[in-house]
Write a protein that holds these residues in place. Structure first.
Motif, PDB file in Angstrom:
ATOM      1  N   VAL B 240       0.846  -1.208   0.000  1.00  0.00           N
ATOM      2  CA  VAL B 240       0.000   0.000   0.000  1.00  0.00           C
ATOM      3  C   VAL B 240       0.871   1.244   0.000  1.00  0.00           C
ATOM      4  O   VAL B 240       1.979   1.225   0.551  1.00  0.00           O
ATOM      5  CB  VAL B 240      -0.949   0.079   1.224  1.00  0.00           C
ATOM      6  N   PRO B 241       0.366   2.345  -0.620  1.00  0.00           N
ATOM      7  CA  PRO B 241       1.120   3.595  -0.592  1.00  0.00           C
ATOM      8  C   PRO B 241       1.143   4.203   0.817  1.00  0.00           C
ATOM      9  O   PRO B 241       0.205   4.023   1.588  1.00  0.00           O
ATOM     10  CB  PRO B 241       0.342   4.501  -1.555  1.00  0.00           C
ATOM     11  N   VAL B 242       2.246   4.904   1.115  1.00  0.00           N
ATOM     12  CA  VAL B 242       2.391   5.558   2.416  1.00  0.00           C
ATOM     13  C   VAL B 242       2.433   7.067   2.187  1.00  0.00           C
ATOM     14  O   VAL B 242       3.213   7.547   1.356  1.00  0.00           O
ATOM     15  CB  VAL B 242       3.697   5.104   3.115  1.00  0.00           C
ATOM     16  N   LEU B 243       1.579   7.800   2.912  1.00  0.00           N
ATOM     17  CA  LEU B 243       1.512   9.255   2.768  1.00  0.00           C
ATOM     18  C   LEU B 243       2.143   9.931   3.991  1.00  0.00           C
ATOM     19  O   LEU B 243       2.056   9.408   5.090  1.00  0.00           O
ATOM     20  CB  LEU B 243       0.058   9.721   2.645  1.00  0.00           C
ATOM     21  N   ASP B 244       2.747  11.112   3.780  1.00  0.00           N
ATOM     22  CA  ASP B 244       3.288  11.829   4.935  1.00  0.00           C
ATOM     23  C   ASP B 244       2.221  12.757   5.519  1.00  0.00           C
ATOM     24  O   ASP B 244       1.057  12.716   5.127  1.00  0.00           O
ATOM     25  CB  ASP B 244       4.574  12.583   4.560  1.00  0.00           C
ATOM     26  N   GLU B 245       2.633  13.595   6.470  1.00  0.00           N
ATOM     27  CA  GLU B 245       1.670  14.451   7.179  1.00  0.00           C
ATOM     28  C   GLU B 245       0.953  15.394   6.207  1.00  0.00           C
ATOM     29  O   GLU B 245      -0.170  15.831   6.476  1.00  0.00           O
ATOM     30  CB  GLU B 245       2.371  15.260   8.275  1.00  0.00           C
ATOM     31  N   GLN B 246       1.614  15.758   5.100  1.00  0.00           N
ATOM     32  CA  GLN B 246       0.973  16.653   4.116  1.00  0.00           C
ATOM     33  C   GLN B 246       0.251  15.866   3.018  1.00  0.00           C
ATOM     34  O   GLN B 246      -0.059  16.406   1.961  1.00  0.00           O
ATOM     35  CB  GLN B 246       2.019  17.573   3.464  1.00  0.00           C
ATOM     36  N   ASN B 247       0.009  14.568   3.279  1.00  0.00           N
ATOM     37  CA  ASN B 247      -0.661  13.714   2.296  1.00  0.00           C
ATOM     38  C   ASN B 247       0.095  13.566   0.984  1.00  0.00           C
ATOM     39  O   ASN B 247      -0.481  13.254  -0.051  1.00  0.00           O
ATOM     40  CB  ASN B 247      -2.084  14.200   2.016  1.00  0.00           C
ATOM     41  N   LYS B 248       1.396  13.813   1.033  1.00  0.00           N
ATOM     42  CA  LYS B 248       2.246  13.565  -0.122  1.00  0.00           C
ATOM     43  C   LYS B 248       2.672  12.103  -0.079  1.00  0.00           C
ATOM     44  O   LYS B 248       2.978  11.577   0.995  1.00  0.00           O
ATOM     45  CB  LYS B 248       3.491  14.457  -0.010  1.00  0.00           C
ATOM     46  N   MET B 249       2.715  11.455  -1.229  1.00  0.00           N
ATOM     47  CA  MET B 249       3.131  10.054  -1.214  1.00  0.00           C
ATOM     48  C   MET B 249       4.652   9.953  -1.064  1.00  0.00           C
ATOM     49  O   MET B 249       5.396  10.553  -1.844  1.00  0.00           O
ATOM     50  CB  MET B 249       2.700   9.354  -2.512  1.00  0.00           C
ATOM     51  N   VAL B 250       5.121   9.220  -0.046  1.00  0.00           N
ATOM     52  CA  VAL B 250       6.563   9.154   0.217  1.00  0.00           C
ATOM     53  C   VAL B 250       7.127   7.737   0.166  1.00  0.00           C
ATOM     54  O   VAL B 250       8.350   7.552   0.198  1.00  0.00           O
ATOM     55  CB  VAL B 250       6.910   9.776   1.584  1.00  0.00           C
ATOM     56  N   GLY B 251       6.269   6.728   0.073  1.00  0.00           N
ATOM     57  CA  GLY B 251       6.818   5.377   0.047  1.00  0.00           C
ATOM     58  C   GLY B 251       5.745   4.331  -0.161  1.00  0.00           C
ATOM     59  O   GLY B 251       4.566   4.652  -0.348  1.00  0.00           O
ATOM     60  N   VAL B 252       6.195   3.075  -0.149  1.00  0.00           N
ATOM     61  CA  VAL B 252       5.297   1.943  -0.316  1.00  0.00           C
ATOM     62  C   VAL B 252       5.594   0.957   0.795  1.00  0.00           C
ATOM     63  O   VAL B 252       6.750   0.631   1.072  1.00  0.00           O
ATOM     64  CB  VAL B 252       5.521   1.266  -1.686  1.00  0.00           C
ATOM     65  N   LEU B 253       4.536   0.496   1.461  1.00  0.00           N
ATOM     66  CA  LEU B 253       4.708  -0.511   2.493  1.00  0.00           C
ATOM     67  C   LEU B 253       4.259  -1.854   1.936  1.00  0.00           C
ATOM     68  O   LEU B 253       3.110  -2.001   1.493  1.00  0.00           O
ATOM     69  CB  LEU B 253       3.878  -0.160   3.732  1.00  0.00           C
ATOM     70  N   LYS B 254       5.176  -2.841   1.961  1.00  0.00           N
ATOM     71  CA  LYS B 254       4.827  -4.165   1.443  1.00  0.00           C
ATOM     72  C   LYS B 254       4.335  -5.048   2.573  1.00  0.00           C
ATOM     73  O   LYS B 254       4.854  -4.993   3.692  1.00  0.00           O
ATOM     74  CB  LYS B 254       6.052  -4.829   0.811  1.00  0.00           C
ATOM     75  N   ARG B 255       3.375  -5.891   2.245  1.00  0.00           N
ATOM     76  CA  ARG B 255       2.838  -6.830   3.230  1.00  0.00           C
ATOM     77  C   ARG B 255       3.958  -7.678   3.839  1.00  0.00           C
ATOM     78  O   ARG B 255       4.007  -7.899   5.041  1.00  0.00           O
ATOM     79  CB  ARG B 255       1.809  -7.748   2.569  1.00  0.00           C
ATOM     80  N   ALA B 256       4.877  -8.152   2.999  1.00  0.00           N
ATOM     81  CA  ALA B 256       5.935  -9.028   3.498  1.00  0.00           C
ATOM     82  C   ALA B 256       6.805  -8.307   4.527  1.00  0.00           C
ATOM     83  O   ALA B 256       7.236  -8.901   5.510  1.00  0.00           O
ATOM     84  CB  ALA B 256       6.796  -9.535   2.344  1.00  0.00           C
ATOM     85  N   ASP B 257       7.058  -7.011   4.321  1.00  0.00           N
ATOM     86  CA  ASP B 257       7.884  -6.271   5.279  1.00  0.00           C
ATOM     87  C   ASP B 257       7.144  -6.069   6.591  1.00  0.00           C
ATOM     88  O   ASP B 257       7.751  -6.078   7.664  1.00  0.00           O
ATOM     89  CB  ASP B 257       8.299  -4.920   4.685  1.00  0.00           C
ATOM     90  N   MET B 258       5.824  -5.875   6.497  1.00  0.00           N
ATOM     91  CA  MET B 258       5.021  -5.742   7.714  1.00  0.00           C
ATOM     92  C   MET B 258       5.038  -7.058   8.486  1.00  0.00           C
ATOM     93  O   MET B 258       5.255  -7.081   9.696  1.00  0.00           O
ATOM     94  CB  MET B 258       3.603  -5.351   7.296  1.00  0.00           C
TER      95      MET B 258
END
Lengths: 471, 471
Positions: B240-258
């Motif tokens: 899933v995409p990861v947004l910062d405090e300003q709702n800017k997209m800054v990364g991707v979180l993978k299920r496997a890493d979680m």
């Protein structure tokens, strides 16, 4: 319908369990279904476990199968199995049909064989076949962890035909997040893998055999979790094909599912350290089986404790002459047990990280002895000083014997020092030995360690006292 | 070059560590590089840990950066950091540049701030920026777990242009297994997600905004692992995409890493139960810091043990009159501690599964008391009979008192019965209370439990003896 059983669905003051019970007491199945999807994912397991058995049953049978499956997926496999086995096999089969194949096999694996067979017979033939396939394999192997939903094509298929197929089956494939396509020969032997991204760059008339990665990485159904962990460490793919004994492709193992299995294993270890055999007690189970399961572990402990009791019986004469030493028994027993457990924890972690092997016993002994000498010295002196203090104000039957207080301190300090070294060495090596013997280090290390530190600790303190103090 | 330092690379009789040391003693960097890729993934961590510090340093500096990174990726973050911090910042930066962004941040997060800054300054500017971004976030949050390698496009881009871009950057993207493409506006705010598979079905002139899934699922940088676990439970996506405090997209979180982070957390808990503060000792570390770390946990334990010692001092008079009871002290202390630990383990698991909450104390007390009564009764009677037997053959100073043996049995049985109930109730509830107080249940439950069961156990056995036996 009585007034008090009709709270608003969204009343934020009520817990989900209260709202759910209220809705269950009505006959409004539509409201029930929409409420179920409103329960936060983190609340589901607890909410369901708080329902009584009848309500659990009625909830799952009143809901459409896909909504019931939605609930079941949020539960641990065992909790799910406990509820499923109370349902009629027809209802159970409808719900299980809606789950992904690995969840199906995991939940059915928790059931009695008879219950499992009754449900599998009522499942859709294709799903039933997958479950039978998956449940053949141990849950810690690629076969037990794989999903059986994957797409295969023959090498001569064109990219355009593949895309058509994917589009036509979009709904069926929706939940499986297809990322790779697999190329096989008519005997279902794996020839290559096509990444979705490689398809994007192609004209529709290209044949898949021309864009596939040939000699692809794969694992076998019986490959164990430990191997799979190393395997995924060394590759970048998020999923690999799984082949059976005849090298036929039978499933896909996803990295996320492998990681989840590793996490589950650590958690089972955590529980096993606490001595719950089988590691899956929940407080929603009936009391007697819970008590019996715990007893199965406590029982053998009595016999280990008898050895320590034997040492005390042997030294009963010394004890009766220097009762002050009894005060220091729990301190030596607990603190050395604790030191030993620290060493157990480090060994367990190093085993998990692959930093030690069962044959590394000698290196572990040296590393632990070094720590044991330092901590044994520091804590031994501290506890010895305490004993000296206690000896100064209450000498018991030995009152009047010269230097009795400092001698008491010396005995306690020496006993602690030596026992601390023994404890860390035993604690560090027992997990390696058990692992070497293919036994579970998590479950047996604790009791073995405690018995040895108690026996040695009591023998040291009363043995030294007999030698140094008794006139 | 001496003869004995030239074994064949593939000599199967030699361990990887022996072969590696032999090759390191030569100056053949080419052979070194090819050998490194031959070390099985499961052997790497141990092999490297067995090298002395100089050899570790020379190995990583003599290898090309990508081969060195290959090794570093096989190590735990902490082991990697220990070696990296010994390197010159230039060499370290070259190696770290080759790692995926989440690994970079994890390893750099283990370094001292000064070492970390020195290395980041030497890294490639783009990689350095990513590391600074990731290390702002806690390692248990989406920001700390995400990767910063992802592909974004503006909504008006055509599928054909996207495919061209992917093709042109195929080499750079090779390792990241791209599965989704992200559609953003010029302010880098997330508008939608395109699955590779949806691109496959499109003509090249279609615009991505027409095939994207709009209002996509996302998480925020500060979302915690517990939330992320529930989040992934409820969706089918593998990233899933990861947004910062300003709702800017800054990364991707993978299920496997979680999932990997969840597994790591269970393992840290396992270690913490054993009482290693910070949970990351390895035996390759120097002895004194290892000893000090363990002492930090053992020290406070002395004070807890003093409470139990106080009880024994209080009852010294009773002890000196009925020495036979001393024999049963460790049994009551160990077995009740063990029973309590079983309850701790069940509570820890139920907390992890979301089946109990800190407020469920009363329910837990009732469930545990039921098990405690059954097991306390069964084991109490057993241990009481043993005490009766011991009393029959050695009565100490009380010899001749009528019924002394059965009374001894009664005292031991009653003490065990009540203490067992106390132990399971305390064991079951302490993790909930600690969790409610935002403390770590894994680390503190054990010592608190042991102290209470010791104090109550000794008070019960000698209190009952004073009341029932002493004339």
């Amino acid at each position: 319908m009585p007034e008090q059983s009709k709270p608003s669905i969204t009343d934020p003051k009520l817990e989900p369990i209260e709202q759910l019970e209220a809705i269950l007491s009505t006959s409004d199945n539509h409201k029930l279904e929409s409420f179920v999807y409103e329960i936060p994912s983190g609340e589901m397991a607890r909410t369901i476990s708080l329902l009584d058995e009848e309500d659990q049953k009625s909830l799952l049978t009143r809901l459409p199968a896909d909504a019931a499956a939605w609930i079941v997926e949020e539960l641990s496999h065992q909790q799910a199995a406990d509820i499923i086995e109370e349902l009629h096999p027809d209802d159970a089969a409808d719900i299980i049909d809606e789950l992904p194949s690995d969840e199906q096999a995991d939940i059915i694996g928790e059931l009695d064989d008879d219950d499992a067979e009754a449900i599998i017979e009522k499942m859709e033939p294709e799903e039933a076949e997958d479950v039978r396939l998956l449940s053949k394999y141990d849950s810690d192997t690629a076969g037990g962890l794989m999903v059986t939903e994957f797409l295969t094509f023959l090498g001569d298929t064109t990219v355009g035909d593949m895309a058509d197929n994917i589009r036509q089956n979009a709904e069926e494939y929706h939940e499986y997040d297809v990322q790779y396509l697999y190329v096989v020969n008519p005997q279902e032997e794996l020839l290559g893998v096509v990444r979705m991204r490689d398809m994007v760059m192609c004209r529709p008339e290209v044949k898949v055999k021309d864009i596939m990665m040939s000699s692809p990485k794969f694992v076998h159904v019986n490959d164990h979790l430990d191997f799979l962990e190393d395997f995924f460490d060394a590759i970048f793919f998020n999923a690999v094909p799984v082949l059976d004994e005849q090298n036929k492709m039978v499933g896909v193992l996803k990295r996320a599912d492998m990681e989840e299995a590793l996490g589950d294993r650590s958690e089972r270890q955590l529980l096993r350290l606490g001595g719950i055999i089988a590691g899956d007690e929940m407080r929603t189970m009936p009391t007697f089986p819970r008590a019996a399961r715990r007893l199965a572990f406590l029982g053998p402990n009595i016999f280990l404790n008898l050895i320590a009791a034997g040492v005390l019986i042997y030294y009963q004469n010394t004890i009766s002459q220097i009762v002050a030493l009894v005060v220091f028994m729990p301190m030596i027993s607990d603190m050395c047990g604790c030191s030993g457990n620290q060493a157990v924890a480090v060994s367990m972690r190093e085993l998990a990280l692959g930093l030690v092997r069962p044959t590394d016993i000698w290196r572990t002994v040296i590393k632990e002895a070094a720590v044991g000498i330092i901590n044994g010295l520091i804590l031994g002196i501290l506890i010895g000083l305490l004993a000296w203090g206690v000896g100064s104000f209450d000498l018991g039957p030995l009152q009047g014997q010269p230097n009795i207080a400092p001698m008491l301190g010396l005995v306690v300090a020496l006993a602690f020092f030596f026992n601390c070294i023994i404890a860390v060495i035993i604690g560090g090596t027992v997990p390696l030995v058990l692992k070497g013997l293919k036994m579970d280090p998590a479950m047996a290390s604790g009791p073995i360690l405690t018995t040895i530190t108690d026996v040695c600790g009591f023998a040291l303190i009363f043995g030294l006292a007999t030698w140094l103090i008794i006139p």
